[in-house]
Design a protein around this motif. Structure first.
Motif, short mmCIF file in Angstrom:
data_model
loop_
_atom_site.label_atom_id
_atom_site.label_comp_id
_atom_site.label_asym_id
_atom_site.label_seq_id
_atom_site.Cartn_x
_atom_site.Cartn_y
_atom_site.Cartn_z
N GLN A 90 0.84 -1.21 0.00
CA GLN A 90 0.00 0.00 0.00
C GLN A 90 0.87 1.26 0.00
OE1 GLN A 90 -3.39 0.05 -0.15
NE2 GLN A 90 -3.31 -2.19 -0.37
N PRO A 91 1.03 1.89 -1.16
CA PRO A 91 1.81 3.13 -1.19
C PRO A 91 1.01 4.31 -0.69
CG PRO A 91 1.02 2.63 -3.37
CD PRO A 91 0.60 1.47 -2.49
N ARG A 92 1.69 5.24 -0.03
CA ARG A 92 1.06 6.50 0.36
C ARG A 92 1.24 7.48 -0.79
NH1 ARG A 92 3.28 7.47 6.54
NH2 ARG A 92 2.11 5.77 7.54
N CYS A 93 0.15 8.03 -1.27
CA CYS A 93 0.23 8.95 -2.40
C CYS A 93 -0.81 10.05 -2.21
CB CYS A 93 0.01 8.20 -3.71
SG CYS A 93 0.62 9.06 -5.17
N ASP A 94 -0.64 10.83 -1.15
CA ASP A 94 -1.58 11.90 -0.84
C ASP A 94 -1.63 12.91 -1.97
OD1 ASP A 94 -1.95 10.64 1.57
OD2 ASP A 94 -0.51 11.92 2.66
N ASP A 95 -2.83 13.34 -2.31
CA ASP A 95 -3.05 14.32 -3.38
C ASP A 95 -2.55 13.81 -4.73
OD1 ASP A 95 -4.08 16.19 -1.52
OD2 ASP A 95 -2.04 16.83 -1.01
N ASN A 96 -2.38 12.50 -4.84
CA ASN A 96 -1.89 11.90 -6.07
C ASN A 96 -0.45 12.32 -6.37
OD1 ASN A 96 -2.74 9.95 -7.93
ND2 ASN A 96 -3.05 11.47 -9.54
N ALA A 106 -3.16 13.12 -13.54
CA ALA A 106 -2.99 14.56 -13.35
C ALA A 106 -2.38 14.83 -11.97
CB ALA A 106 -4.32 15.27 -13.48
N ILE A 107 -1.59 15.87 -11.89
CA ILE A 107 -1.02 16.31 -10.62
C ILE A 107 -1.29 17.80 -10.47
CG2 ILE A 107 1.09 16.72 -9.32
CD1 ILE A 107 2.25 14.22 -10.41
N ASP A 108 -1.87 18.15 -9.36
CA ASP A 108 -2.10 19.56 -9.05
C ASP A 108 -0.88 20.07 -8.29
OD1 ASP A 108 -2.94 22.06 -8.37
OD2 ASP A 108 -4.77 21.43 -7.32
#
Length: 484
Positions: free
Chosen positions: A169-175, A201-203
C-alpha cells in the motif's frame, strides 16, 4: 561520452561543465570537502515537514570550467572574486551524492539515439542528460513541497513489511508520489507532442503554490525521477522512514541505511577507486542483456506496465538486498529485525552492496535511455517548448556566476588594452628588420645548398675566381678601345 564525475541518487544538480563533469569533479573535490561540511540530508515525505526545507547542499556547480587562473598559475584580474563566488556557490550547490545521478545520465547518453540526443540538447540549451539528472532536487530545495514527487513510501501499517509485493500500500496523498509523477511527466510530454495518451494529473499547487512545468522542465524532472525509481530507499517503508531511522556501522561510523545507498557507497568508490570511477564505466554495454530485455518488454507492454514492473523490481531489491544484511541475510529493518541493533557492515558486506549499487546505476541509465528515445526520437519532439518555467535557487546562483565572469572578462580586456602599444615602435621595427636581413638570406641559402661547409667554400672560391677573371679581361678591353 561515458565519463563520470559529477552526480548521484538525490540532492544532485543540473548544469554542464565545459571541460567535462569529470574534470570539474576532480578539480573541485578538495574545495567541496570543506564547504559542504555539515550538509543536511534529504528526508522522505514521512519525515518532519521542517526538514524538507534543507538547503541545496548536494549540488554540482552548473557553470563552465573557468577559474580565472592561467596555465602558469597567474590570477587574472577579477579571478579572486570569481574563486570566492565558486566557494560560496559550492556551499549550496555541490556534494558527493550528486555522482550517481550524473552516472545515470552518462549511461543513458551511451544508449540514446542521435535524434533523441539532438532533441535533448535543443530542449536543455546544449546540456545532456547527465547535466540535468539531479535538477529535480534543486527544485525541491527551492520549493520544498515538491520533494513528495521523489518518494514512494509504502505503508506497512496497512500491509505487512516486505510481504506480498503486489498487495503493498503506497502512500500517495493528493496523487503526489514517485510513480504517479513519472507517469504524469511522461504522459504530459507525449500529449504536448500531439500523441494521444492517458496519464495521471497532478495539481502542483498542492505540492507548492505557483509551480508550473514547461516541456523542458518535464523532461528534466522525468530524468531525475527515473533515477530515484532505482534508489531502493526511495521506495521503502514508512515504519523506518525509508531507511532514515535504520542505523548501521561502517568503518567505525554510524550512518543511516538511507545514506549508505544515497551517498556513502558513491563517496567510497570515488575516493578509493578513482581510476575506475573516472574510467568510463558508465556505458550501457555493461548491462547489455538487461537493456535488450527491458527494451523488448517496453515495445511489447508499453510505458505504464514497464514503469510498474520497474518499481516492483526496486521494492523487491530493497527487501531482498537492502533491508537484509548482504552476507548474513539477517533483517536490518522491519518487524523481524533486532530492536535497537546497529548492524556492522564489514568489508565483505560493503563489496556485495557496492556491486549491487553499481548495477542499479547502470540499469537506471539504460532504462532512462529507453524512455528518452521513446519521447524524443519521435517527430512530435520538435513541438516541445524549450523554455523553462521553474527557476531554482541554483539557477539564481548560476546567473550571479555568469554576471561575475562577464565582469571579469571586461576587466581583463581593459587591462590588455592598457599595455598594448598604440603606434609603431620604430626601434623595435629596425631591430626586427636587421634580424630579417641576416636570417632570411641565411635560411634561403640553407634551403638551396644544405649545411655542408665544403659546398659554401667551393661556392665562395667560384665567386672569387669569377670576379678576378671579369676584372682582368674587362679592364684590357676598355683601355684598348679608349686609345684607338
Amino acid at each position: 561520452s561515458s565519463h563520470v564525475g559529477s552526480s548521484i541518487w538525490v540532492d544532485s544538480g543540473g548544469g554542464g561543465c565545459g571541460c567535462s563533469a569529470t574534470a570539474m569533479a576532480g578539480r573541485l573535490t578538495a574545495v567541496a570537502d570543506v564547504v559542504v561540511a555539515g550538509a543536511t540530508r534529504r528526508r522522505s515525505p514521512a519525515a518532519a515537514p521542517a526538514e524538507a526545507t534543507s538547503t541545496a547542499t548536494n549540488r554540482k556547480p552548473a557553470g563552465r570550467c573557468q577559474t580565472g587562473v592561467t596555465a602558469a598559475g597567474l590570477v587574472l584580474p577579477g579571478a579572486r572574486r570569481t574563486l570566492s563566488l565558486w566557494a560560496s556557490f559550492l556551499a549550496v550547490a555541490a556534494a558527493f551524492d550528486i555522482d550517481a545521478h550524473d552516472a545515470i545520465g552518462q549511461t543513458a547518453a551511451s544508449a540514446m539515439d542521435q535524434e533523441a540526443i539532438k532533441n535533448v540538447k535543443r530542449l536543455l540549451g546544449g546540456q545532456d542528460a547527465s547535466d540535468v539528472a539531479g535538477w529535480g532536487h534543486q527544485v525541491d530545495d527551492t520549493y520544498p513541497g515538491m520533494a513528495r514527487l521523489h518518494f514512494q513510501v509504502h505503508d506497512d501499517s496497512q500491509h505487512p513489511f516486505c510481504e506480498d509485493f503486489e498487495k503493498r500500500q503506497p502512500r500517495c496523498d493528493d496523487n503526489i508520489c514517485l510513480m504517479t509523477s513519472i507517469k504524469h511527466f511522461y504522459g504530459k510530454i507525449l500529449a504536448d507532442e500531439g500523441r494521444k495518451t492517458d496519464f495521471p494529473a497532478i495539481d502542483y499547487e498542492k505540492a507548492h503554490p505557483g509551480v508550473k512545468f514547461s516541456d523542458a522542465d518535464a523532461v528534466k524532472m522525468l530524468i531525475n525521477l527515473l533515477g530515484d525509481l532505482h534508489q531502493p530507499m526511495h521506495v521503502g517503508y514508512s515504519s523506518d522512514d525509508n531507511g532514515h531511522n535504520v542505523k548501521v556501522k561502517f568503518r567505525g561510523q554510524e550512518v543511516t541505511l538511507y545514506d549508505v545507498w544515497d551517498k556513502l557507497i558513491s563517496e567510497t568508490v570515488r575516493k578509493e577507486e578513482s581510476g575506475f570511477w573516472y574510467g568510463g564505466w558508465t556505458h550501457v554495454r555493461a548491462v547489455h542483456e538487461d537493456y535488450q530485455k527491458d527494451l523488448a518488454s517496453w515495445k511489447q507492454d508499453g510505458a505504464t506496465k514497464s514503469f510498474d514492473r520497474w518499481i516492483d523490481e526496486t521494492v523487491k531489491f530493497a527487501c531482498d538486498k537492502v533491508y537484509k544484511h548482504p552476507t548474513s541475510g539477517k533483517w536490518i529493518a522491519g518487524p523481524k529485525a533486532e530492536v535497537g541493533q546497529v548492524v556492522e557492515i564489514d568489508e565483505g558486506a560493503y563489496r556485495v552492496w557496492k556491486d549491487a549499487w553499481l548495477k542499479q546505476v547502470l540499469i537506471a541509465g539504460a532504462r532512462t535511455a529507453i524512455v528518452l528515445n521513446d519521447i524524443l526520437d519521435a517527430g512530435g519532439a520538435k513541438k516541445l517548448d524549450q523554455s523553462s518555467k521553474v527557476k531554482t535557487h541554483a539557477d539564481e546562483e548560476k546567473e550571479k556566476q555568469r554576471v561575475e565572469w562577464d565582469k571579469e572578462r571586461v576587466e581583463t580586456m581593459k587591462a590588455a588594452k592598457t599595455v598594448r602599444p598604440s603606434r609603431l615602435n620604430f626601434s623595435v621595427f629596425c631591430t626586427n628588420l636587421m634580424i630579417a636581413i641576416v636570417t632570411v638570406p641565411t635560411f634561403i641559402a640553407i634551403v638551396n645548398y644544405g649545411l655542408n661547409p665544403t659546398v659554401y667554400i667551393a661556392l665562395l672560391q667560384s665567386l672569387l675566381e669569377t670576379d678576378k677573371a671579369a676584372a682582368g679581361g674587362g679592364g684590357g678591353g676598355r683601355a684598348a678601345k679608349r686609345f684607338e
